[in-house]
Write a protein that holds these residues in place. Structure first.
Motif, PDB file in Angstrom:
ATOM      1  N   LYS A  78       2.266  -7.925  -5.032  1.00  0.00           N
ATOM      2  CA  LYS A  78       2.902  -7.102  -6.045  1.00  0.00           C
ATOM      3  C   LYS A  78       3.029  -7.841  -7.365  1.00  0.00           C
ATOM      4  O   LYS A  78       3.215  -7.236  -8.408  1.00  0.00           O
ATOM      5  N   GLY A 113       6.352  -1.295   5.609  1.00  0.00           N
ATOM      6  CA  GLY A 113       6.010  -2.465   4.800  1.00  0.00           C
ATOM      7  C   GLY A 113       6.013  -2.144   3.319  1.00  0.00           C
ATOM      8  O   GLY A 113       5.227  -2.665   2.544  1.00  0.00           O
ATOM      9  N   MET A 144       0.820  -1.190   0.000  1.00  0.00           N
ATOM     10  CA  MET A 144       0.000   0.000   0.000  1.00  0.00           C
ATOM     11  C   MET A 144       0.868   1.261   0.000  1.00  0.00           C
ATOM     12  O   MET A 144       0.649   2.183  -0.739  1.00  0.00           O
ATOM     13  N   ALA A 145       1.843   1.236   0.906  1.00  0.00           N
ATOM     14  CA  ALA A 145       2.754   2.388   0.957  1.00  0.00           C
ATOM     15  C   ALA A 145       3.535   2.459  -0.346  1.00  0.00           C
ATOM     16  O   ALA A 145       3.944   1.441  -0.882  1.00  0.00           O
ATOM     17  N   VAL A 172       6.998  -2.270  -0.429  1.00  0.00           N
ATOM     18  CA  VAL A 172       7.574  -3.135  -1.454  1.00  0.00           C
ATOM     19  C   VAL A 172       7.400  -2.413  -2.777  1.00  0.00           C
ATOM     20  O   VAL A 172       6.293  -2.008  -3.117  1.00  0.00           O
ATOM     21  N   PRO A 173       8.481  -2.220  -3.505  1.00  0.00           N
ATOM     22  CA  PRO A 173       8.378  -1.495  -4.784  1.00  0.00           C
ATOM     23  C   PRO A 173       7.390  -2.180  -5.720  1.00  0.00           C
ATOM     24  O   PRO A 173       7.275  -3.400  -5.711  1.00  0.00           O
ATOM     25  N   SER A 174       6.706  -1.429  -6.495  1.00  0.00           N
ATOM     26  CA  SER A 174       5.807  -2.003  -7.499  1.00  0.00           C
ATOM     27  C   SER A 174       6.642  -2.549  -8.638  1.00  0.00           C
ATOM     28  O   SER A 174       7.401  -1.824  -9.277  1.00  0.00           O
ATOM     29  N   ALA A 222      11.018  -0.682   5.855  1.00  0.00           N
ATOM     30  CA  ALA A 222      10.597  -1.917   6.504  1.00  0.00           C
ATOM     31  C   ALA A 222       9.396  -1.651   7.399  1.00  0.00           C
ATOM     32  O   ALA A 222       8.411  -2.402   7.396  1.00  0.00           O
ATOM     33  N   HIS A 227       5.511 -11.309   4.850  1.00  0.00           N
ATOM     34  CA  HIS A 227       5.812 -10.064   5.520  1.00  0.00           C
ATOM     35  C   HIS A 227       5.959  -8.917   4.534  1.00  0.00           C
ATOM     36  O   HIS A 227       5.458  -7.825   4.737  1.00  0.00           O
ATOM     37  N   GLU A 228       6.652  -9.182   3.480  1.00  0.00           N
ATOM     38  CA  GLU A 228       6.884  -8.105   2.524  1.00  0.00           C
ATOM     39  C   GLU A 228       5.783  -8.017   1.479  1.00  0.00           C
ATOM     40  O   GLU A 228       5.916  -7.334   0.487  1.00  0.00           O
ATOM     41  N   SER A 229       4.720  -8.727   1.733  1.00  0.00           N
ATOM     42  CA  SER A 229       3.563  -8.677   0.826  1.00  0.00           C
ATOM     43  C   SER A 229       3.988  -8.692  -0.630  1.00  0.00           C
ATOM     44  O   SER A 229       3.470  -7.972  -1.462  1.00  0.00           O
TER      45      SER A 229
END
Lengths: 352, 352
Positions: free
Chosen positions: B115, A44, A1-2, A46-48, A41, B109-111
């Motif tokens: 992605k 949370g 989301m972030a 994670v790059p798209s 971290a 954790h890193e979803s």
DNA sequence: TTGAAAGCGATACCAA
DNA sequence: TTGGTATCGCTTTCAA
């Protein structure tokens, strides 16, 4: 989301810096980097992969093409490849042909592979000239596991040698009448025919090297299937032809042969010795002597080479991995050890 | 190489129209659509999944998480899922935990899953409360195959029933001293424990329903492995305890048991009957009576449901697929058919 | 029915 | 070492 903007805002830096820090690239102070890493971290983040893929032009994924995934060899290679790719932070996009030939056309024709991955790992696929051209044109690094293809680097065993080792084992035990069960001629799928061809060649080479006459070289077609090998073996035995030794081009076919022999009341190895090739788990269950290969490591190695290619255009060559002879209890000296080279065909006649 | 602008230029329309036409959406005249389709094919145009993913927010891919890919059940489910996904134009991104537990942490954790895919298909994974929360938060449609998980829809057989059918088969043949070989307690991987638990339950239920006393309910731990089952069976036989019938929670363990029995000179089914569960290919090779499931169809069904979910938020329920009893020659009435309920333990004593 | 144009979220270049 | 900003290729909204 972030997203990256959130991280940048939280760290009080620009998105450019966040991008650099997260990608582990230089020109970021240690303190800044650490802060960014921590915040990313925490959030949370994670790059798209879509966004980064769009901009950078690479997907950080590899396309793996398999004839089917539900088979010991294929799934083991994929497991090995996955382990290596994952370690490098690459994802694995699986394309199973699953017997659907149209699927294959589409894959290559529409250059789908290149859209999903930075490289292609193909298993036992016999690329056509056109397909090779496609891949070359797309400048897609490519690796093959299982059967060499002209112009494409690959990882695999020396198929010829594997079958030769199996055959020599029986020859050394004193067998002279040795039947070969070959693979190939599989349903539809254009699998690489060189695997079956080379294994057959290995058998023939070993027989000739041992001075066996041409007429001693004989085989039946097992199509790499236990069921087919079993049926063909049945027919052969029905016809009264009982070799003292059998070399199967795969463990599964070897098991099919054992089943047919047992059904006729023939014992392994007392009446007939059987040796396979592959190191398939089923070999152990049948205590089958075999020449084992290690598909997991092949997958791993191929993935490693592919990653090298994607990264730095390394020009490593194809790799031949070793096989291992695994003696078990399905082979023994022939019952009639006196059998000479001139009477081998008849020496093992028997009634079931 | 060609991008949407090339197609638009060639067709003399805007990229917007090309996008609409190619996605099969309305508001494009038949003539225009046809022209665009033709030109796109001619130019070998394939949309960039990165770009379309970035803009539209969905990847047209599904993440498939497996404990390992090199196993009959897993690879068959994946093959089925792949077939269905491919038909719908979805790609399959494979995540194999491969025994690496850290991998699993990272995944959730890193979803990462979200992605790479618009949905998640997990096999035999026992989601923790936290993991479920993660997935719920990401609003990622999720399906499970192999073992139910609270709050997540799944496709699978009635594990309990499968084991019960196997047990009842032996009971109906007249067996009274029936040993169960259970699975579970596997290495590291947090696999769903409900599969082994429920299969055990099925055995116990059938035994009780048949009026067998509690002390007749006994089992050994085979850890879903032929080798382990074989070893444990050896120990049991060594200790002089020979049941007349064996229900194994998986075919592979059943084969392990058969091997141990044979090694002790016991014949199947004359001395001991063995029945498995799964319908694993190895069962046929050992002529093992079994209760078969169809993992390919389970994968296919799960993928279909997942796609429905991704598309239209359909609220279909979990699906129980049927099992099929497959009689072969590893089971027969007990040698001493007179054995009564009171002397079952000793009725089959013998020397190997 | 069609087109113009605004972004999606990251990266990469160039400037500071 | 950092930040501003154009840009990747497509989808989508809004206007025509």
């Amino acid at each position: 989301m972030a997203d990256i903007t959130d991280v940048a805002r939280a760290a009080g830096v620009s998105t450019a810096t966040v991008s650099r820090a997260l990608a582990g690239r230089p020109h970021v102070s240690a303190a800044t980097r650490e802060r960014i890493l921590r915040l990313a971290a925490e959030l949370g983040y994670v790059p798209s992969s879509s966004a980064s893929g769009l901009r950078s032009g690479h997907t950080r994924a590899v396309a793996v093409v398999v004839p089917r995934i539900d088979g010991w060899f294929y799934s083991s290679v994929v497991e090995g490849a996955d382990a290596e790719l994952r370690r490098a932070g690459y994802d694995l996009v699986l394309f199973s042909l699953g017997g659907r030939d149209g699927e294959r056309e589409r894959l290559f024709h529409e250059s789908i592979l290149g859209k999903r991955g930075d490289g292609v790992l193909a298993l036992c696929i016999d690329f056509s000239r056109g397909e090779r051209a496609q891949l070359a044109e797309l400048r897609l690094p490519t690796m093959i596991v299982g059967g060499p293809v002209r112009g494409v680097r690959y990882v695999g065993i020396d198929e010829n040698e594997a079958a030769a080792i199996a055959t020599e084992h029986l020859l050394e035990l004193g067998h002279t009448d040795i039947l070969f069960i070959e693979g190939g001629a599989e349903i539809g799928q254009r699998l690489n025919p060189r695997v079956s061809k080379e294994r057959r060649q290995g058998y023939e080479n070993a027989m000739r090297a041992a001075g066996r006459p041409e007429e001693a070289i004989r085989s039946i077609q097992g199509e790499f299937s236990a069921a087919v090998a079993r049926a063909r073996m049945h027919e052969l035995l029905e016809a009264g032809s009982v070799p003292t030794g059998i070399v199967a081009a795969s463990d599964e076919m070897a098991v099919g042969a054992i089943l047919a022999l047992r059904a006729r009341g023939l014992r392994v190895p007392e009446d007939v010795s059987v040796v396979g090739v592959d190191g398939h788990p089923v070999a152990e269950l049948f205590s089958l002597t075999t020449v084992a290969q290690d598909p997991f490591t092949q997958g791993r190695t191929a993935a490693r080479m592919l990653l090298d290619d994607i990264g730095a255009r390394s020009s490593r060559r194809s790799v031949r991995v070793p096989v291992e002879f695994v003696p078990r209890t399905s082979t023994a000296p022939p019952r009639d050890s006196r059998s000479s080279a001139t009477e081998d065909r008849s020496s093992s006649s028997m009634t079931a």
